[in-house]
Design a protein around this motif. Structure first.
Motif, PDB file in Angstrom:
ATOM      1  N   TYR A 184      44.382   6.242   0.069  1.00 31.89           N
ATOM      2  CA  TYR A 184      45.589   5.656  -0.525  1.00 31.89           C
ATOM      3  C   TYR A 184      45.625   5.960  -2.011  1.00 31.89           C
ATOM      4  O   TYR A 184      44.640   5.722  -2.711  1.00 31.89           O
ATOM      5  N   SER A 225      47.628   0.812  -4.636  1.00 30.57           N
ATOM      6  CA  SER A 225      47.014  -0.397  -4.067  1.00 30.57           C
ATOM      7  C   SER A 225      47.854  -0.987  -2.940  1.00 30.57           C
ATOM      8  O   SER A 225      47.365  -1.739  -2.116  1.00 30.57           O
ATOM      9  N   SER A 226      49.139  -0.678  -2.925  1.00 32.46           N
ATOM     10  CA  SER A 226      50.011  -1.150  -1.842  1.00 32.46           C
ATOM     11  C   SER A 226      51.160  -0.146  -1.693  1.00 32.46           C
ATOM     12  O   SER A 226      51.400   0.662  -2.595  1.00 32.46           O
ATOM     13  N   LEU A 262      37.769  -2.192   4.961  1.00 28.00           N
ATOM     14  CA  LEU A 262      37.033  -2.323   3.704  1.00 28.00           C
ATOM     15  C   LEU A 262      37.720  -1.385   2.718  1.00 28.00           C
ATOM     16  O   LEU A 262      37.776  -0.174   2.944  1.00 28.00           O
ATOM     17  N   MET A 263      38.281  -1.954   1.671  1.00 27.90           N
ATOM     18  CA  MET A 263      39.031  -1.162   0.709  1.00 27.90           C
ATOM     19  C   MET A 263      38.060  -0.709  -0.385  1.00 27.90           C
ATOM     20  O   MET A 263      37.585  -1.527  -1.175  1.00 27.90           O
ATOM     21  N   THR A 318      47.887   7.902   2.440  1.00 25.48           N
ATOM     22  CA  THR A 318      47.897   7.326   3.803  1.00 25.48           C
ATOM     23  C   THR A 318      47.388   8.289   4.882  1.00 25.48           C
ATOM     24  O   THR A 318      47.562   8.020   6.064  1.00 25.48           O
ATOM     25  N   ARG A 346      45.089  -7.126   3.216  1.00 27.29           N
ATOM     26  CA  ARG A 346      45.034  -5.668   3.164  1.00 27.29           C
ATOM     27  C   ARG A 346      46.304  -5.090   2.530  1.00 27.29           C
ATOM     28  O   ARG A 346      47.403  -5.567   2.816  1.00 27.29           O
ATOM     29  N   LEU A 347      46.135  -4.090   1.664  1.00 30.39           N
ATOM     30  CA  LEU A 347      47.223  -3.404   0.974  1.00 30.39           C
ATOM     31  C   LEU A 347      48.136  -4.384   0.233  1.00 30.39           C
ATOM     32  O   LEU A 347      49.353  -4.235   0.206  1.00 30.39           O
ATOM     33  N   ASN A 348      47.496  -5.389  -0.345  1.00 33.24           N
ATOM     34  CA  ASN A 348      48.179  -6.395  -1.161  1.00 33.24           C
ATOM     35  C   ASN A 348      49.239  -7.191  -0.406  1.00 33.24           C
ATOM     36  O   ASN A 348      50.182  -7.698  -1.018  1.00 33.24           O
ATOM     37  N   GLU A 376      36.374  -5.645  -0.241  1.00 37.56           N
ATOM     38  CA  GLU A 376      36.698  -4.645  -1.265  1.00 37.56           C
ATOM     39  C   GLU A 376      35.408  -4.213  -1.938  1.00 37.56           C
ATOM     40  O   GLU A 376      34.501  -5.031  -2.124  1.00 37.56           O
ATOM     41  N   PRO A 402      48.298   3.963   8.946  1.00 36.92           N
ATOM     42  CA  PRO A 402      48.847   3.767   7.602  1.00 36.92           C
ATOM     43  C   PRO A 402      50.015   4.693   7.279  1.00 36.92           C
ATOM     44  O   PRO A 402      50.877   4.353   6.495  1.00 36.92           O
TER      45      PRO A 402
END
Lengths: 152, 273
Positions: A86, A89-90, A117-118, A137, B58-60, B130, B223
């Motif tokens: 990614y 962050s979003s 797990l990011m 993505t 996840r992903l804010n 994280e 994703p």
């Protein structure tokens, strides 16, 4: 393989990287050397072909498969895990970095997600982002190059 | 409100060797933990909050975090050198929290891969792990969790009504959040220690038994927006979900297993016992 051939291959790989070419071919004294990078920017799949003898082809593959991160001036940031890449962050957020941006050592460049797990990937040196090698993505493999950084 | 006195009195001494932060309100316990961990921080540091103003998943994605009812917490861990089993950390965390809730309440808790905490197939808790590289040899891992404990049905936002639940909705009586926390925190610490010292074998079997995704027809949304339907078959060596897609398995061909490392999973129906 003679040292001179190896040097020529390395020179070609460096040229390939410096000018972001996908393929380069040189023919000299009956020896043809072609270095190629797949359209998908996975440097590990770069190939070297030499069209003279079978022996040369095999030795070139085993001994001097190009590692552009070593031979080029750029620092390659690779993925430490198998996961999804990614750039932000979003989905609504701006990318952490754009090509051409100056980054500081430790600055977050991207996230690779595995099993939710990011994992933040950071710049390993101060420098300029030369190339973002992967689309956001999309899946990445262990060790896959993600960014080229020109260290300052 | 969470009572620091009650927690300190009940938590095992091992946990109290570390730093314990308890907030009435914080933006997000994970955000606070990640900032804190940029500096030298004891392994096992615990951050708890009664309310989050910017709780996130996840992903804010927003995590609904009202005061006085739920549990929001994060633990900070540290990994030295190479660790092969990174992918098992989120699965271990799911198992540890599910075991702790079940042990405290006697309610059956299952997991949706990788670590959504389910009660009767509805989401009762979530986990967000994280990590970042602290030095060239040290990786910091923050395990954050949110559990819906004493939320009433009417307190849920409309968009969560049919997919989320709380322990209270199931038990019909309020539960002591302190008691849950004094079980969840040591359970996570023990789960971490076991994974680091023994590897995935410490939790593989127990995880698979508790993972209700396995054996179900599922829809995976990747994703990048692509989707895939198939049967959830097994958990791979790295903690990935292995599915047999419906598009594969033409006659005469053996079924092709696809590894899923990231994506939203929806349970469609159970296909086997």
């Amino acid at each position: 393989m003679p040292d001179s051939s190896r040097r020529e291959i390395e020179d070609l790989v460096e040229l390939l990287n410096r000018y972001h070419l996908t393929e380069l071919e040189l023919e000299k004294k009956g020896v043809r050397i072609r270095v190629r990078r797949d359209a998908a920017p996975t440097f590990t799949s770069s190939s070297v072909e030499i069209g003279q003898t079978a022996e040369l082809v095999s030795s070139s593959l085993s001994q001097s498969s190009p590692q552009p991160s070593e031979s080029s001036q750029f620092l390659t940031i690779t993925s430490p895990i198998v996961g999804t890449f990614y750039r932000a962050s979003s989905p609504d957020a701006d990318p952490y970095v754009e090509e051409g941006a100056l980054v500081k050592k430790g600055q977050v460049l991207c996230i690779v997600e595995a099993m939710k797990l990011m994992n933040e990937i950071e710049a390993e040196a101060d420098g300029k982002v030369v190339k973002v090698l992967v689309e956001s993505t999309t899946p990445v493999e262990f060790g896959q190059p993600l960014f080229l950084i020109d260290p300052l | 409100m969470l009572s620091p006195e009650t927690l300190v009195a009940r938590l095992p001494s091992k946990v109290l060797d570390h730093s314990l932060f308890i907030f009435d309100e914080v933006s997000s316990t994970n955000t606070f933990a990640l900032d804190l961990a940029k500096n030298p921080t004891p392994q096992g540091t615990v951050i708890l909050a009664d309310r989050q103003t910017a709780g996130r998943g996840r992903l804010n994605r927003l995590w609904f975090s009202p005061p006085g009812a739920n549990i929001y917490g994060s633990l900070i861990f540290s990994l030295k050198g190479q660790f092969q089993d990174f992918g098992w950390i989120p699965l271990m965390a799911g198992l540890a929290i599910a075991q702790a809730i079940e042990g405290t309440t006697n309610i059956n808790i299952s997991l949706k891969w990788p670590n959504d905490i389910l009660l009767n197939e509805l989401k009762v808790g979530g986990i967000l792990c994280e990590s970042f590289k602290k030095t060239s040899t040290e990786t910091c891992v923050v395990i954050g969790f949110g559990i819906n404990v004493n939320l009433t049905k009417s307190a849920f936002p409309k968009d969560l009504e049919y997919m989320a639940t709380s322990l209270l909705i199931h038990t019909q009586h309020p539960l002591d959040r302190h008691q849950l926390l004094t079980s969840i925190i040591p359970s996570l610490e023990n789960g971490w220690d076991a994974l680091i010292t023994q590897g995935p074998s410490a939790c593989q079997e127990k995880y698979s038994k508790r993972c209700s995704t396995l054996g179900k027809e599922i829809l995976v949304q990747f994703p990048d927006g692509n989707t895939l339907e198939g049967m959830a078959e097994s958990i791979g060596e790295q903690g990935q979900l292995q599915i047999i897609p419906y598009s594969s398995g033409k006659e005469g061909e053996s079924a092709r297993i696809v590894d899923i490392h990231a994506g939203d999973i929806r349970h469609i129906r159970k296909t086997k016992n």
